[in-house]
Design an enzyme around this catalytic site. Sequence first.
Site, PDB file in Angstrom:
ATOM      1  N   HIS A   1      -8.795  -4.103  -7.621  1.00 22.15           N
ATOM      2  CA  HIS A   1      -8.812  -2.634  -7.627  1.00 22.15           C
ATOM      3  C   HIS A   1      -9.152  -2.181  -9.059  1.00 22.15           C
ATOM      4  O   HIS A   1      -8.606  -2.728 -10.019  1.00 22.15           O
ATOM      5  CB  HIS A   1      -7.449  -2.054  -7.265  1.00 22.15           C
ATOM      6  CG  HIS A   1      -7.023  -2.266  -5.843  1.00 22.15           C
ATOM      7  ND1 HIS A   1      -6.672  -3.496  -5.345  1.00 22.15           N
ATOM      8  CD2 HIS A   1      -6.869  -1.384  -4.822  1.00 22.15           C
ATOM      9  CE1 HIS A   1      -6.325  -3.372  -4.071  1.00 22.15           C
ATOM     10  NE2 HIS A   1      -6.430  -2.091  -3.730  1.00 22.15           N
TER      11      HIS A   1
ATOM     12  N   CYS B   1      -3.447   6.830  -5.058  1.00 26.91           N
ATOM     13  CA  CYS B   1      -3.170   5.397  -4.880  1.00 26.91           C
ATOM     14  C   CYS B   1      -1.741   5.072  -5.336  1.00 26.91           C
ATOM     15  O   CYS B   1      -1.449   5.086  -6.541  1.00 26.91           O
ATOM     16  CB  CYS B   1      -4.176   4.534  -5.628  1.00 26.91           C
ATOM     17  SG  CYS B   1      -4.068   2.785  -5.173  1.00 26.91           S
ATOM     18  N   GLY B   2      -0.901   4.726  -4.363  1.00 29.77           N
ATOM     19  CA  GLY B   2       0.504   4.458  -4.679  1.00 29.77           C
ATOM     20  C   GLY B   2       0.695   3.226  -5.553  1.00 29.77           C
ATOM     21  O   GLY B   2       1.446   3.254  -6.543  1.00 29.77           O
ATOM     22  N   THR B   3      -0.015   2.147  -5.201  1.00 25.65           N
ATOM     23  CA  THR B   3       0.134   0.941  -6.014  1.00 25.65           C
ATOM     24  C   THR B   3      -0.595   1.107  -7.351  1.00 25.65           C
ATOM     25  O   THR B   3      -0.149   0.584  -8.381  1.00 25.65           O
ATOM     26  CB  THR B   3      -0.366  -0.302  -5.256  1.00 25.65           C
ATOM     27  OG1 THR B   3      -1.686  -0.046  -4.746  1.00 25.65           O
ATOM     28  CG2 THR B   3       0.552  -0.666  -4.110  1.00 25.65           C
TER      29      THR B   3
ATOM     30  N   CYS C   1       0.870  -1.171   0.000  1.00 28.11           N
ATOM     31  CA  CYS C   1       0.000   0.000   0.000  1.00 28.11           C
ATOM     32  C   CYS C   1       0.908   1.223   0.000  1.00 28.11           C
ATOM     33  O   CYS C   1       1.632   1.457   0.970  1.00 28.11           O
ATOM     34  CB  CYS C   1      -0.933  -0.005   1.204  1.00 28.11           C
ATOM     35  SG  CYS C   1      -2.050   1.413   1.127  1.00 28.11           S
ATOM     36  N   GLY C   2       0.853   1.969  -1.106  1.00 26.06           N
ATOM     37  CA  GLY C   2       1.766   3.101  -1.254  1.00 26.06           C
ATOM     38  C   GLY C   2       1.461   4.231  -0.289  1.00 26.06           C
ATOM     39  O   GLY C   2       2.349   4.735   0.401  1.00 26.06           O
TER      40      GLY C   2
HETATM   41  O1  PYC Z   1      -1.858   3.789  -1.988  1.00 26.86           O
HETATM   42  O2  PYC Z   1      -1.386   1.786  -2.745  1.00 26.86           O
HETATM   43  C1  PYC Z   1      -2.147   2.584  -2.216  1.00 26.86           C
HETATM   44  C2  PYC Z   1      -3.480   2.116  -1.790  1.00 26.86           C
HETATM   45  C3  PYC Z   1      -4.018   0.874  -1.964  1.00 26.86           C
HETATM   46  C4  PYC Z   1      -5.289   0.901  -1.397  1.00 26.86           C
HETATM   47  C5  PYC Z   1      -5.490   2.155  -0.888  1.00 26.86           C
HETATM   48  N1  PYC Z   1      -4.373   2.878  -1.135  1.00 26.86           N
END
Ligand code: PYC
Length: 310
Positions: A205, A235-237, A85-86
Amino acid sequence: MRVIDSHTEGEPTRLIVDGGPPLGTGPLALRRERFARDFDDYRRFAVNEPRGSDAVVGALLCEPEDPTAAAGLIFFNNTGYLGMCGHATIGAAVTLARMGRIGPGRHLFETPVGPVTVLLDGPNAVTIENVPSFRHRAGVAIEVDGLGTVVGDVAWGGNWFFLAEASPLPLEMAHIPGLIRAAEAVARALAAAGITGTDGAAVDHVEFFGPPAGADAHSRNFVLCPGGAYDRSPCGTGTSAKLACLAAGGKLAPGVDWVQESIVGSRFTARYRLDEAGRVIPSITGRAYVVAEATLLRDPGDPFANGIVP
Ligand code: PYC
């Protein structure tokens, strides 16, 4: 249970710093399995209502296996467990800095899907270098109830994503309820069509893309997470998966910045490098802020002692 809450570009993270499940030692992937199998009530207790909300992503602070790593992190939400989770890694880094556990500079963190590096560049500014990311399938067309044919890519950025280039609705906050319904319909159609990541992994996702509001960003997104909440951050990923698709399509060169705007208007600045094996290694820069330090209490007589189970 002692927790510290932060938000990263609007998306909340709850870091469990004490009183988490006794997972023992070993690789983080095995510890995540143990968490899910034997201690899932800790997850629901920490992030579900009435103590949390559907939007909260939890991160369990663990002793790393590798003694050179600063920390291990296992991520979870209202419905289950995440690979990476980024935004939560950025939030955890800022929280660990506030706790005095890490200082400015580069640190290694372990996650269930592999090591990531974290560059703390000030009390709130963090760049993470994510796990290798890749496009798994390009131009997948699916028939979606109420939307017709939707075309997109399937990619890995630490979680599995379906990235639809065309958004069914304008990417504005007023349309969030409709975007959630549309993304849920896409997720159902993917599952019904048997479209998965590698090894049959669920593509859980869904991302829609559109033009950014700001002239200095490249794209705006809407990301639906498993459990039905949307990501307030870009969303990082998901941004890592986007970079992998841009790289695979020859649309973004290594080292060139990509500014990804979220549905709430916050931003990550992202770029990638190629490693020795030619794999895309994304890095994501964003800001996080600590918003609360709390002790979560459990009264055994409370009918919702372990959270409300949806
Ligand atoms: O930032 O990777 C992310 C992430 C995944 C689900 C919610 N945020």
